[in-house]
Every structure is written in C-alpha cells, then in structure tokens.
Design a protein around this motif. Structure first.
Motif, PDB file in Angstrom:
ATOM      1  N   UNK A  61      33.975 -46.981  32.944  1.00 42.40           N
ATOM      2  CA  UNK A  61      35.301 -46.781  33.544  1.00 42.40           C
ATOM      3  C   UNK A  61      35.481 -45.394  34.156  1.00 42.40           C
ATOM      4  N   UNK A  62      34.465 -44.528  34.021  1.00 43.98           N
ATOM      5  CA  UNK A  62      34.543 -43.202  34.647  1.00 43.98           C
ATOM      6  C   UNK A  62      34.041 -43.218  36.086  1.00 43.98           C
ATOM      7  N   UNK A  63      33.573 -44.396  36.540  1.00 42.98           N
ATOM      8  CA  UNK A  63      33.121 -44.554  37.933  1.00 42.98           C
ATOM      9  C   UNK A  63      32.091 -43.507  38.339  1.00 42.98           C
ATOM     10  N   UNK A  64      31.121 -43.297  37.480  1.00 48.29           N
ATOM     11  CA  UNK A  64      30.029 -42.397  37.824  1.00 48.29           C
ATOM     12  C   UNK A  64      30.192 -40.971  37.339  1.00 48.29           C
ATOM     13  N   UNK A  65      31.418 -40.576  36.959  1.00 42.75           N
ATOM     14  CA  UNK A  65      31.614 -39.203  36.459  1.00 42.75           C
ATOM     15  C   UNK A  65      30.984 -39.089  35.078  1.00 42.75           C
ATOM     16  N   UNK A  66      30.264 -38.000  34.854  1.00 41.99           N
ATOM     17  CA  UNK A  66      29.596 -37.800  33.575  1.00 41.99           C
ATOM     18  C   UNK A  66      30.448 -36.946  32.633  1.00 41.99           C
ATOM     19  N   UNK A  67      30.148 -37.032  31.354  1.00 42.35           N
ATOM     20  CA  UNK A  67      30.816 -36.209  30.354  1.00 42.35           C
ATOM     21  C   UNK A  67      30.010 -34.924  30.190  1.00 42.35           C
ATOM     22  N   UNK A  68      30.616 -33.772  30.488  1.00 44.07           N
ATOM     23  CA  UNK A  68      29.866 -32.520  30.455  1.00 44.07           C
ATOM     24  C   UNK A  68      30.194 -31.656  29.239  1.00 44.07           C
ATOM     25  N   UNK A  69      31.212 -32.041  28.472  1.00 42.32           N
ATOM     26  CA  UNK A  69      31.600 -31.294  27.278  1.00 42.32           C
ATOM     27  C   UNK A  69      31.476 -32.171  26.044  1.00 42.32           C
ATOM     28  N   UNK A  70      31.055 -31.567  24.939  1.00 43.03           N
ATOM     29  CA  UNK A  70      30.919 -32.324  23.694  1.00 43.03           C
ATOM     30  C   UNK A  70      32.263 -32.857  23.222  1.00 43.03           C
ATOM     31  N   UNK A  71      33.361 -32.117  23.496  1.00 45.18           N
ATOM     32  CA  UNK A  71      34.665 -32.609  23.037  1.00 45.18           C
ATOM     33  C   UNK A  71      35.052 -33.898  23.763  1.00 45.18           C
ATOM     34  N   UNK A  72      34.595 -34.050  25.030  1.00 43.71           N
ATOM     35  CA  UNK A  72      34.848 -35.303  25.746  1.00 43.71           C
ATOM     36  C   UNK A  72      34.081 -36.454  25.088  1.00 43.71           C
ATOM     37  N   UNK A  73      32.854 -36.149  24.708  1.00 42.86           N
ATOM     38  CA  UNK A  73      32.027 -37.140  24.020  1.00 42.86           C
ATOM     39  C   UNK A  73      32.671 -37.513  22.690  1.00 42.86           C
TER      40      UNK A  73
ATOM     41  N   UNK B  74      26.014 -28.637  22.223  1.00 45.51           N
ATOM     42  CA  UNK B  74      25.189 -27.485  22.621  1.00 45.51           C
ATOM     43  C   UNK B  74      25.846 -26.749  23.777  1.00 45.51           C
ATOM     44  N   UNK B  75      27.154 -26.953  23.923  1.00 44.14           N
ATOM     45  CA  UNK B  75      27.874 -26.313  25.020  1.00 44.14           C
ATOM     46  C   UNK B  75      27.971 -27.225  26.228  1.00 44.14           C
ATOM     47  N   UNK B  76      28.750 -26.831  27.246  1.00 42.53           N
ATOM     48  CA  UNK B  76      28.912 -27.665  28.442  1.00 42.53           C
ATOM     49  C   UNK B  76      27.626 -27.747  29.259  1.00 42.53           C
ATOM     50  N   UNK B  77      27.411 -28.885  29.903  1.00 40.03           N
ATOM     51  CA  UNK B  77      26.249 -29.059  30.775  1.00 40.03           C
ATOM     52  C   UNK B  77      26.616 -28.538  32.162  1.00 40.03           C
ATOM     53  N   UNK B  78      25.791 -27.642  32.694  1.00 41.90           N
ATOM     54  CA  UNK B  78      26.109 -26.978  33.958  1.00 41.90           C
ATOM     55  C   UNK B  78      26.140 -27.951  35.135  1.00 41.90           C
ATOM     56  N   UNK B  79      25.144 -28.801  35.247  1.00 39.30           N
ATOM     57  CA  UNK B  79      25.051 -29.723  36.379  1.00 39.30           C
ATOM     58  C   UNK B  79      24.734 -31.116  35.849  1.00 39.30           C
ATOM     59  N   UNK B  80      25.768 -31.782  35.370  1.00 35.12           N
ATOM     60  CA  UNK B  80      25.575 -33.084  34.742  1.00 35.12           C
ATOM     61  C   UNK B  80      25.417 -34.172  35.795  1.00 35.12           C
ATOM     62  N   UNK B  81      24.224 -34.745  35.845  1.00 33.12           N
ATOM     63  CA  UNK B  81      23.904 -35.756  36.844  1.00 33.12           C
ATOM     64  C   UNK B  81      22.797 -36.646  36.283  1.00 33.12           C
ATOM     65  N   UNK B  82      22.860 -37.964  36.484  1.00 32.86           N
ATOM     66  CA  UNK B  82      21.840 -38.854  35.919  1.00 32.86           C
ATOM     67  C   UNK B  82      20.443 -38.541  36.446  1.00 32.86           C
ATOM     68  N   UNK B  83      19.453 -39.008  35.711  1.00 29.13           N
ATOM     69  CA  UNK B  83      18.067 -38.805  36.117  1.00 29.13           C
ATOM     70  C   UNK B  83      17.725 -39.646  37.344  1.00 29.13           C
ATOM     71  N   UNK B  84      16.723 -39.233  38.062  1.00 27.38           N
ATOM     72  CA  UNK B  84      16.160 -40.031  39.157  1.00 27.38           C
ATOM     73  C   UNK B  84      15.243 -41.084  38.534  1.00 27.38           C
ATOM     74  N   UNK B  85      15.484 -42.353  38.872  1.00 29.04           N
ATOM     75  CA  UNK B  85      14.701 -43.449  38.298  1.00 29.04           C
ATOM     76  C   UNK B  85      13.618 -43.864  39.292  1.00 29.04           C
ATOM     77  N   UNK B  86      12.371 -43.861  38.811  1.00 25.50           N
ATOM     78  CA  UNK B  86      11.223 -44.128  39.675  1.00 25.50           C
ATOM     79  C   UNK B  86      10.339 -45.203  39.052  1.00 25.50           C
ATOM     80  N   UNK B  87      10.026 -46.239  39.813  1.00 25.14           N
ATOM     81  CA  UNK B  87       9.086 -47.255  39.351  1.00 25.14           C
ATOM     82  C   UNK B  87       7.667 -46.841  39.719  1.00 25.14           C
ATOM     83  N   UNK B  88       6.767 -46.951  38.724  1.00 24.55           N
ATOM     84  CA  UNK B  88       5.354 -46.659  38.964  1.00 24.55           C
ATOM     85  C   UNK B  88       4.491 -47.874  38.628  1.00 24.55           C
ATOM     86  N   UNK B  89       5.057 -49.052  38.807  1.00 27.84           N
ATOM     87  CA  UNK B  89       4.285 -50.272  38.564  1.00 27.84           C
ATOM     88  C   UNK B  89       3.243 -50.453  39.673  1.00 27.84           C
ATOM     89  N   UNK B  90       2.051 -50.844  39.274  1.00 29.08           N
ATOM     90  CA  UNK B  90       0.976 -51.163  40.227  1.00 29.08           C
ATOM     91  C   UNK B  90       0.712 -50.031  41.224  1.00 29.08           C
TER      92      UNK B  90
END
Length: 205
Positions: free
Chosen positions: A146-158, A172-188
C-alpha cells in the motif's frame, strides 16, 4: 523487541542474540544495503510461512534469500562460468540474482522452474547474521504494497508496521538511499534484467 545495532561496528553480544532468535524460528526485520527487510532462517518452514502471511503473498511467488559469499551462493545455486564472472564483479552489492537451485534449497524457497533469487548485500549486519547462523536467511522488503513503491527508511516506521507481527527489529539508523535491489536473471548464461533498482546496470558488464 527493538535492538539498536551499530551498522559499522555491530555489537557481538547483540548479533549473537539475533542469531539465537533466528535459530529458534524468529521472524526479524533488519537493514540491508538497499531497504529494510523481513527475514528468517530459510530452513524453518514455520517461520517462512509466517512471512508469507505477513506479506500476504501467494506460495507460488517464493522469496529471495541472503548468502554469505560467492562460495555460499554456489552451494545453493548452479553457477556457470559466465555467471560466476558476473557475480564476482557485482557482489557484495545491491543485486538479486535468479539462478537454478540446487537440491539443498527448500522447496518453499524455489519457483516451479526450480530457480532461486539470491543476494549478497554489502551490509555488515546482514553478513554477520548469515555467518553466525551458518546458512542463508530469507529476505523481502519490509515495505507493504500500500506504499506504492515507497520504502521504509527508518526503524520506527518498520516498528509501527510490524511490531505485533515480528519477533525482533534491528535499528541501525536511517537508510540513506533506500531503493530495491536490481533483479537479474542468469539462467542459461542469458543475462536479463528483470527489475532495475539500486544496482548499476553498468556494474553487470
């Protein structure tokens, strides 16, 4: 329970406490090099199913997991020579690699195509937990849909979202640049970017 752990110099006593909780089947929230995540021991099926419930996710969409290093990756996934070169250049880092699973991976953690998503984050707390536990931990973003892609950058939000659903939250404190990982397929040996994210595409070359 909320534990304050230093991201640069994690307190061994607190890390040991988290590892012991994971061994006992705990579901935890923790920081990574991308976003705050939710995880557990991948071999504790009860804990894995709890995370499916928390994330309201169908079993047909398995979660990724964190390995300690390249050698650990090759224990849980089949890695070709080409794939190994890509992994060696990119990890640790903000990437999730989709690879063919080995027989050591629990069925609940792999797709119908018998593939797995594997991360090796560039984050000391993650690495200390995996090494302490001795096997991979599940990883999925703590951000609800329901956050439409926005990430949680503070532990209190979590904590506001998950205090009643998980057993332990690492701050461990706020995350400076909270962004999902790049997903890469390496099949075959076919390198295919499935989702652009924090990891540079140039870094895959």
């Amino acid at each position: 329970m909320l534990l304050h752990i230093n991201p640069d110099n994690p307190q061994p006593r607190l890390l040991k406490q988290v590892v012991e909780a994971l061994r006992q089947g705990a579901v935890i929230c923790y920081p990574t090099d991308t976003v705050y995540g939710i995880g557990c021991d991948i071999f504790n099926q009860k804990a894995v199913k709890r995370i499916y419930q928390i994330k309201q996710r169908p079993l047909a969409r398995p979660f990724s997991f964190i390995c300690a290093d390249l050698k650990d990756v090759s224990t849980y996934a089949h890695v070709s020579n080409t794939g190994y070169r890509v992994l060696r250049k990119s990890l640790p880092g903000p990437y999730t690699f989709v690879l063919p699973a080995t027989k050591l991976v629990p069925k609940i953690m792999m797709t119908k195509q018998k593939t797995v998503g594997i991360r090796v984050p560039d984050h000391r707390i993650c690495m200390e937990l995996v090494n302490g536990l001795g096997n991979p931990i599940l990883t999925t973003s703590a951000a609800p849909d329901d956050l439409d892609g926005r990430q949680l950058i503070h532990a209190y939000e979590v904590e506001e979202r998950y205090a009643k659903q998980v057993d332990l939250i690492i701050d461990s404190g706020p995350l400076a640049h909270s962004m999902p990982s790049t997903v890469v397929s390496l099949e075959d040996d076919d390198l295919q970017v499935l989702r652009p994210g924090k990891g540079s595409l140039e870094g895959l070359g």
